[in-house]
Write an enzyme that holds these catalytic residues in place. Structure first.
Site, PDB file in Angstrom:
ATOM      1  N   ASN A  40      16.958  32.901  -9.697  1.00  0.00           N
ATOM      2  CA  ASN A  40      16.704  32.252  -8.410  1.00  0.00           C
ATOM      3  C   ASN A  40      15.618  33.020  -7.655  1.00  0.00           C
ATOM      4  O   ASN A  40      15.536  34.253  -7.728  1.00  0.00           O
ATOM      5  CB  ASN A  40      17.983  32.089  -7.580  1.00  0.00           C
ATOM      6  CG  ASN A  40      18.748  33.372  -7.335  1.00  0.00           C
ATOM      7  OD1 ASN A  40      18.679  34.309  -8.116  1.00  0.00           O
ATOM      8  ND2 ASN A  40      19.482  33.421  -6.247  1.00  0.00           N
ATOM      9  N   GLU A  42      14.143  33.080  -3.859  1.00  0.00           N
ATOM     10  CA  GLU A  42      14.365  32.604  -2.493  1.00  0.00           C
ATOM     11  C   GLU A  42      13.110  32.752  -1.637  1.00  0.00           C
ATOM     12  O   GLU A  42      12.128  33.376  -2.038  1.00  0.00           O
ATOM     13  CB  GLU A  42      15.549  33.364  -1.878  1.00  0.00           C
ATOM     14  CG  GLU A  42      16.831  33.071  -2.642  1.00  0.00           C
ATOM     15  CD  GLU A  42      18.072  33.675  -2.013  1.00  0.00           C
ATOM     16  OE1 GLU A  42      17.951  34.539  -1.114  1.00  0.00           O
ATOM     17  OE2 GLU A  42      19.171  33.275  -2.423  1.00  0.00           O
ATOM     18  N   CYS A  51      16.467  27.507  -7.612  1.00  0.00           N
ATOM     19  CA  CYS A  51      17.617  28.023  -8.366  1.00  0.00           C
ATOM     20  C   CYS A  51      17.182  28.517  -9.750  1.00  0.00           C
ATOM     21  O   CYS A  51      16.147  28.089 -10.293  1.00  0.00           O
ATOM     22  CB  CYS A  51      18.651  26.927  -8.564  1.00  0.00           C
ATOM     23  SG  CYS A  51      19.515  26.432  -7.066  1.00  0.00           S
ATOM     24  N   GLU A  53      18.457  27.840 -12.630  1.00  0.00           N
ATOM     25  CA  GLU A  53      18.445  26.771 -13.637  1.00  0.00           C
ATOM     26  C   GLU A  53      17.117  26.026 -13.615  1.00  0.00           C
ATOM     27  O   GLU A  53      16.515  25.741 -14.656  1.00  0.00           O
ATOM     28  CB  GLU A  53      19.581  25.777 -13.384  1.00  0.00           C
ATOM     29  CG  GLU A  53      20.967  26.371 -13.487  1.00  0.00           C
ATOM     30  CD  GLU A  53      21.496  26.874 -12.150  1.00  0.00           C
ATOM     31  OE1 GLU A  53      20.731  27.495 -11.384  1.00  0.00           O
ATOM     32  OE2 GLU A  53      22.690  26.655 -11.878  1.00  0.00           O
ATOM     33  N   CYS A  90      20.060  20.805  -9.161  1.00  0.00           N
ATOM     34  CA  CYS A  90      19.846  21.235 -10.550  1.00  0.00           C
ATOM     35  C   CYS A  90      20.472  20.257 -11.534  1.00  0.00           C
ATOM     36  O   CYS A  90      19.901  19.982 -12.597  1.00  0.00           O
ATOM     37  CB  CYS A  90      20.390  22.646 -10.772  1.00  0.00           C
ATOM     38  SG  CYS A  90      19.370  23.911  -9.992  1.00  0.00           S
TER      39      CYS A  90
END
Ligand code: THU
Length: 128
Positions: A40, A42, A51, A53, A90
């Protein structure tokens, strides 16, 4: 399975999560056996955060891969390990490229994990 989870554990080390302090790693297995990892990432404005994924999926797609078998996800606050379930965004991104039997491996460790299919986690996802 253990190798894929360990790849996610390693990817988690690169998590950039100064706002949530929730570190996530993911490892995506392609049908040709290659693995793409992600963490991830941010952002101070929160909204632009990505994220783990989606990082892994977008890395793979941007290198020409579109056929995926499973994804392993690990995460938690520093020093902790929970088995994260993928967020709705996701799941929808997965549904763009993956069939209903795509496997989502939510892992605490290489020996402690749960596997669910995309069909179970996103029934009737939006399609055009
Ligand atoms: N996050 C992921 O990367 N994957 C998940 O499956 C759950 C949530 C990230 C988003 C954000 O950076 C942090 O975890 C807390 O929500």
């Amino acid at each position: 399975m253990k190798d894929l989870i360990n790849a996610a554990i390693n990817a988690r080390k690169f998590s950039y999560s100064p706002y949530s302090h929730f570190e996530v790693g993911a490892a995506l297995m392609c049908s040709d056996g290659t693995v793409y990892t992600g963490c991830n990432v941010e952002n101070a404005a929160y909204g632009p955060s990505n994220c783990a994924e989606r990082t892994a999926i977008f890395k793979a797609v941007s290198e020409g891969k579109r056929d995926f078998v499973r994804i392993a996800i690990v995460g938690g606050e520093k020093g902790q390990s929970v088995a994260p379930t993928p967020c709705g965004v996701c799941r929808q991104v997965m549904s763009e490229f993956c069939s209903q039997d795509f496997e989502i491996v939510m892992a605490k460790s290489e020996d402690d994990y749960e596997v669910m299919t995309l069909g179970e986690l996103l029934p009737r996802g939006f399609e055009l």
